[in-house]
Design an enzyme around this catalytic site. Structure first.
Site, short mmCIF file in Angstrom:
data_model
loop_
_atom_site.label_atom_id
_atom_site.label_comp_id
_atom_site.label_asym_id
_atom_site.label_seq_id
_atom_site.Cartn_x
_atom_site.Cartn_y
_atom_site.Cartn_z
N GLY A 151 69.88 34.79 21.63
CA GLY A 151 68.77 33.82 21.62
C GLY A 151 69.32 32.41 21.69
N GLY A 152 69.37 31.75 20.54
CA GLY A 152 69.74 30.33 20.45
C GLY A 152 70.98 29.95 21.24
CG ASN A 201 64.73 36.24 24.35
OD1 ASN A 201 63.95 35.60 25.07
ND2 ASN A 201 64.31 36.89 23.27
CD1 TRP A 202 67.89 31.40 27.73
CD2 TRP A 202 66.96 30.69 29.66
NE1 TRP A 202 68.90 31.24 28.66
CE2 TRP A 202 68.37 30.81 29.85
CE3 TRP A 202 66.17 30.27 30.74
CZ2 TRP A 202 68.99 30.52 31.07
CZ3 TRP A 202 66.80 29.98 31.95
CH2 TRP A 202 68.19 30.11 32.10
CE LYS A 203 64.62 34.60 20.49
NZ LYS A 203 64.81 34.76 19.06
CD GLU A 223 61.43 35.66 18.19
OE1 GLU A 223 61.24 35.38 19.39
OE2 GLU A 223 62.49 35.38 17.59
N GLY A 247 67.80 34.27 14.52
CA GLY A 247 67.57 32.83 14.33
C GLY A 247 67.91 32.34 12.93
CG HIS A 259 62.07 39.80 20.71
ND1 HIS A 259 61.78 39.06 19.59
CD2 HIS A 259 63.37 39.55 21.01
CE1 HIS A 259 62.87 38.36 19.24
NE2 HIS A 259 63.84 38.65 20.09
CD GLU A 306 67.19 40.96 19.41
OE1 GLU A 306 68.02 40.15 19.82
OE2 GLU A 306 65.96 40.75 19.46
CB SER A 324 72.75 34.95 14.04
OG SER A 324 71.53 34.46 13.52
P1 13P Z 1 69.17 34.40 17.98
O1 13P Z 1 70.41 34.69 18.79
O2 13P Z 1 68.68 33.00 18.11
O3 13P Z 1 69.34 34.84 16.55
O4 13P Z 1 67.99 35.30 18.59
C1 13P Z 1 68.22 36.64 18.79
C2 13P Z 1 67.11 37.18 19.58
O5 13P Z 1 66.00 37.28 19.10
C3 13P Z 1 67.39 37.55 20.98
O6 13P Z 1 66.32 38.28 21.50
#
Ligand code: 13P
Length: 253
Positions: free
Chosen positions: A234-235, A9-11, A97, A173, A95, A167, A213
């Site tokens: 994510g990251g 997920n590149w957000k 967020e 994050g 998600h 999640e 994470s």
């Molecule tokens: P991180 O891997 O950066 O913690 O993000 C997880 C995430 O929200 C994937 O959708």
């Protein structure tokens, strides 16, 4: 045996040129790797150019979100049909967020899940508790409420196009992932909900992913758990080598 599913997920990161470079490198690397279903979720503006790169390859494409209405006067929104039109086979839905920053509710998530199913797009429904909810011992209640709201009215057959991503909000994050034991406890609970109380067919199945994470360092032990069918990253998915290391671990586990 179902293949592990690993989604990056590149957000709101990477410009179209960067997203295309990354997609090209992943397509090349995947052509030399066996197994694992690998998917990337770039920002909307990169979906079309990235779709031209992933066409015919083993790399799948996901939208990070879409509108709960089919079409019409919804300025600034993107429909599920538009995602399909640019080659998405998957969509992230609900998600944390989206829920926390944009007020998305379980009802909206549920509408989106139905729309995705109608389009034959795999819905990746995200659930998870906050730190406060975990501290207050409410984790299972929160997950159950989210699942029942988000999956209301789904038929047993439709779950072939469903993945649930657990999640925990406190792990997203933050660099502090859930331990394998913590994740397994919730994954078991989700499985029981789907195939027990909801009566979905275990044979058709729905994959349950962990996100929060995930890194090359911790993915081996997380993905080594039988209950964990893949990862939503994510990251670490923004870095080519890190993401490839996670994909590799998913295959070894
Ligand atoms: P991180 O891997 O950066 O913690 O993000 C997880 C995430 O929200 C994937 O959708």
């Amino acid at each position: 045996m179902t293949l592990p599913l690993v989604i990056g997920n590149w957000k709101m990161n990477m410009l179209a040129s960067e997203a295309c470079d990354m997609a090209r490198s992943l397509v090349d690397r995947l052509s030399a790797t066996e197994g694992a279903e690998v998917v990337v979720a770039p920002p909307f503006t990169s979906l079309y150019p990235v779709s031209q790169i992933v066409k015919g390859s083993r790399l799948g494409l996901a939208g990070q979100n879409f509108c709960s209405e089919k079409k019409g006067a919804y300025t600034g929104e993107v429909s599920i049909e538009m995602l399909k039109d640019v080659g998405c086979g998957y969509a992230l839905i609900g998600h944390s967020e989206r829920r926390q920053l944009f007020g998305e509710t379980d009802e909206e998530v549920n509408k989106k899940v139905h729309l995705a199913m109608q389009m034959g797009i795999t819905a990746v429904v995200c659930v998870g508790e906050t730190q406060d909810q975990r501290k207050a011992g409410e984790t299972l209640n929160v997950i159950e409420t989210q699942l029942s709201g988000c999956l209301a009215g789904l038929s047993s057959e439709s779950i072939a196009h469903l993945a649930i991503a657990y999640e925990p909000v406190w792990a997203i994050g933050t660099g502090s992932n859930a331990t394998p034991d913590q994740a397994v406890e919730i994954h078991k609970f989700i499985r029981k909900f789907l195939f027990g109380s909801q009566g979905f067919s275990e044979e058709i199945g729905a994959r349950i992913l962990y996100g929060g994470s995930v890194t090359p360092e911790n993915c081996k032990e997380l993905l080594g758990e039988e209950e964990i069918d893949g990862a939503l990253v994510g990251g670490a998915s923004l870095n080519f080598e890190s993401f490839c290391a996670i994909i590799k671990s998913s295959l070894e586990s």
